[in-house]
Design a protein around this motif. Structure first.
Motif, mmCIF file in Angstrom:
data_model
loop_
_atom_site.group_PDB
_atom_site.id
_atom_site.type_symbol
_atom_site.label_atom_id
_atom_site.label_comp_id
_atom_site.label_asym_id
_atom_site.label_seq_id
_atom_site.Cartn_x
_atom_site.Cartn_y
_atom_site.Cartn_z
ATOM 1 N N TYR A 1 4.870 17.870 6.851
ATOM 2 C CA TYR A 1 3.620 17.977 7.585
ATOM 3 C C TYR A 1 3.827 17.588 9.048
ATOM 4 C CZ TYR A 1 1.393 17.303 2.946
ATOM 5 O OH TYR A 1 1.002 17.397 1.649
ATOM 6 N N TYR B 1 1.165 16.148 12.020
ATOM 7 C CA TYR B 1 -0.170 15.685 12.381
ATOM 8 C C TYR B 1 -0.157 15.290 13.852
ATOM 9 C CZ TYR B 1 -1.230 15.159 7.379
ATOM 10 O OH TYR B 1 -1.438 15.385 6.047
ATOM 11 N N GLY C 1 -8.203 9.751 14.719
ATOM 12 C CA GLY C 1 -7.557 9.837 13.420
ATOM 13 C C GLY C 1 -6.423 10.837 13.435
ATOM 14 N N TYR D 1 1.641 22.612 7.664
ATOM 15 C CA TYR D 1 2.184 22.117 6.403
ATOM 16 C C TYR D 1 3.183 23.129 5.869
ATOM 17 C CZ TYR D 1 1.935 21.462 1.248
ATOM 18 O OH TYR D 1 2.211 21.307 -0.087
ATOM 19 N N GLY E 1 7.307 9.481 9.831
ATOM 20 C CA GLY E 1 8.204 9.042 10.879
ATOM 21 C C GLY E 1 7.451 8.167 11.864
ATOM 22 N N GLU E 2 8.182 7.680 12.866
ATOM 23 C CA GLU E 2 7.589 6.795 13.856
ATOM 24 C C GLU E 2 6.766 7.558 14.891
ATOM 25 O OE1 GLU E 2 8.686 3.471 12.026
ATOM 26 O OE2 GLU E 2 7.706 3.417 13.980
ATOM 27 N N PHE F 1 -5.635 8.294 -1.776
ATOM 28 C CA PHE F 1 -4.677 7.379 -1.162
ATOM 29 C C PHE F 1 -5.365 6.551 -0.074
ATOM 30 C CE2 PHE F 1 -0.927 9.725 -2.714
ATOM 31 C CZ PHE F 1 -1.474 10.973 -2.939
ATOM 32 N N TYR G 1 -3.796 4.551 3.388
ATOM 33 C CA TYR G 1 -2.650 4.240 4.233
ATOM 34 C C TYR G 1 -3.096 3.236 5.295
ATOM 35 C CZ TYR G 1 -0.061 8.292 2.437
ATOM 36 O OH TYR G 1 0.605 9.195 1.637
ATOM 37 N N GLN H 1 -2.027 1.661 9.213
ATOM 38 C CA GLN H 1 -1.224 1.823 10.432
ATOM 39 C C GLN H 1 -1.396 0.566 11.268
ATOM 40 O OE1 GLN H 1 -2.380 4.947 13.222
ATOM 41 N NE2 GLN H 1 -0.231 5.402 13.639
ATOM 42 N N GLY I 1 4.399 2.754 12.131
ATOM 43 C CA GLY I 1 4.056 3.983 11.437
ATOM 44 C C GLY I 1 3.092 3.738 10.296
ATOM 45 N N LEU I 2 2.660 4.811 9.679
ATOM 46 C CA LEU I 2 1.737 4.703 8.548
ATOM 47 C C LEU I 2 2.492 4.344 7.282
ATOM 48 C CD1 LEU I 2 0.328 7.071 10.452
ATOM 49 C CD2 LEU I 2 -1.270 7.007 8.547
ATOM 50 N N LEU J 1 1.911 3.568 2.980
ATOM 51 C CA LEU J 1 1.025 3.706 1.832
ATOM 52 C C LEU J 1 0.640 2.337 1.290
ATOM 53 C CD1 LEU J 1 -0.247 5.708 -0.263
ATOM 54 C CD2 LEU J 1 1.776 5.253 -1.664
ATOM 55 N N GLU K 1 -5.358 -0.189 11.454
ATOM 56 C CA GLU K 1 -6.226 0.950 11.179
ATOM 57 C C GLU K 1 -5.924 1.450 9.775
ATOM 58 O OE1 GLU K 1 -6.831 3.594 14.338
ATOM 59 O OE2 GLU K 1 -8.607 4.356 13.313
ATOM 60 N N PHE L 1 -6.561 4.359 6.786
ATOM 61 C CA PHE L 1 -6.896 5.766 6.578
ATOM 62 C C PHE L 1 -6.999 6.073 5.089
ATOM 63 C CE2 PHE L 1 -6.477 7.356 10.854
ATOM 64 C CZ PHE L 1 -5.593 6.495 11.468
ATOM 65 N N VAL M 1 -5.601 14.479 -1.649
ATOM 66 C CA VAL M 1 -4.964 15.749 -1.997
ATOM 67 C C VAL M 1 -5.947 16.427 -2.941
ATOM 68 C CG1 VAL M 1 -3.038 16.919 -3.122
ATOM 69 C CG2 VAL M 1 -2.635 14.875 -1.732
ATOM 70 N N LYS N 1 -1.968 19.830 -0.143
ATOM 71 C CA LYS N 1 -2.055 19.402 1.242
ATOM 72 C C LYS N 1 -2.844 18.106 1.330
ATOM 73 C CE LYS N 1 -4.610 21.743 4.170
ATOM 74 N NZ LYS N 1 -5.025 22.902 4.985
ATOM 75 N N THR N 2 -2.344 17.137 2.088
ATOM 76 C CA THR N 2 -3.023 15.854 2.250
ATOM 77 C C THR N 2 -3.959 15.910 3.441
ATOM 78 O OG1 THR N 2 -1.125 14.672 1.328
ATOM 79 C CG2 THR N 2 -2.719 13.385 2.571
ATOM 80 N N ILE N 3 -5.210 15.535 3.215
ATOM 81 C CA ILE N 3 -6.233 15.517 4.251
ATOM 82 C C ILE N 3 -6.635 14.064 4.498
ATOM 83 C CG2 ILE N 3 -8.468 16.379 4.998
ATOM 84 C CD1 ILE N 3 -6.398 18.554 4.426
ATOM 85 N N PHE N 4 -6.693 13.675 5.772
ATOM 86 C CA PHE N 4 -7.005 12.302 6.138
ATOM 87 C C PHE N 4 -8.426 12.169 6.667
ATOM 88 C CE2 PHE N 4 -3.071 9.823 5.915
ATOM 89 C CZ PHE N 4 -2.149 10.818 5.694
ATOM 90 N N GLY N 5 -9.004 11.009 6.403
ATOM 91 C CA GLY N 5 -10.234 10.634 7.061
ATOM 92 C C GLY N 5 -9.952 10.210 8.491
ATOM 93 N N ALA N 6 -11.007 9.910 9.232
ATOM 94 C CA ALA N 6 -10.878 9.585 10.652
ATOM 95 C C ALA N 6 -10.345 8.182 10.890
ATOM 96 C CB ALA N 6 -12.221 9.755 11.352
#
Lengths: 115, 113
Positions: A33, A35, A42, A48, A107-108, B34, B36, B38, B43-44, B46, B88, B90, B94, B100-105
């Motif tokens: 992915y 982003y 966000g 993807y 990744g970072e 999920f 996550y 940050q 990085g993010l 889990l 933060e 998140f 899925v 595909k993974t979709i994130f909230g704001a």
């Protein structure tokens, strides 16, 4: 490698230039992915890749953005004719994909600044 | 429309107080869910995930989340917040039958002494 590797970690460019950002996912991960995370925002989905399937490009904000994934491994995100609003952190993540746990490994990031 | 909603942009809690971060989704009855985190400059990572089974899932760093199908929610909780939890958070989904993974704001957590 042990984790997802992104390069460059920082990139400063002038408006109108093209930039390439690279992502090397975890070996064996079929899903990849991209982003975008703007300051205080966000995660905005860009694109993807899943195995050999056609990529889901539904998140690319304009035709200046494109991405490739060669040999099912390394991916390159290209931004042509950069604009100031492209300034953001570009995050790459990989996962085992279909049949896997769904967990993303990030990744970072590559921080892009367009002057 | 399909979405992942984190209604709180930021939350401030006192150290030692309990925490609940809200997440609602609209991607079918049984998505993968999920959380996550940050942390500043990192990085993010889990925190936890839910696929099926027990609706209360435990994660790292003392976090837990409860899946409530009737409310389409997956709220994150911690009984006692530490200053190092400032970050933060998140919520991600899925969708059922998808990959595909979709994130909230995201929700930014501030911890005050």
């Amino acid at each position: 490698g042990a984790g997802v590797s992104q390069s460059p970690s920082n990139k400063v460019t002038e408006k109108g230039k093209d930039v390439e950002l690279r992502c090397d996912p975890i070996s064996g991960h079929t899903a990849l992915y991209w982003y975008r995370q703007s300051l205080g925002q966000g995660l905005e989905f860009l694109i993807y890749f899943q195995g050999n399937s056609a990529p889901d490009k539904s998140g690319l904000p304009s035709d200046r953005f494109s991405a490739e994934r060669t040999g099912g491994s390394v991916s390159t995100l290209t931004i042509q004719r950069t604009q100031q609003e492209d300034s953001a952190v570009y995050l790459c993540a990989s996962s085992l994909g279909a049949g896997g746990s769904g967990e993303l490994f990030f990744g970072e990031g590559s921080r892009l600044t367009v002057l | 429309a399909q979405s992942v909603t984190q209604p709180d942009i930021h939350i401030t809690v006192s150290e030692g107080a309990s925490l609940e971060l809200r997440c609602n989704y609209s991607y079918g009855a049984t998505p993968y869910l999920f959380w996550y985190v940050q942390s500043p400059g990192q990085g993010l990572q889990l925190l936890l995930k839910y696929f099926s089974g027990d609706t209360l899932v435990q994660g790292i760093k003392g976090f837990e989340a409860e899946f409530k199908r009737s409310q389409s929610s997956f709220n994150l909780r911690k009984p006692s917040v530490h200053w190092s939890d400032a970050a933060e958070y998140f919520c991600a989904v899925v969708p059922e039958g998808g990959f595909k993974t979709i994130f909230g704001a995201g929700t930014r957590l501030f911890v005050k002494a």
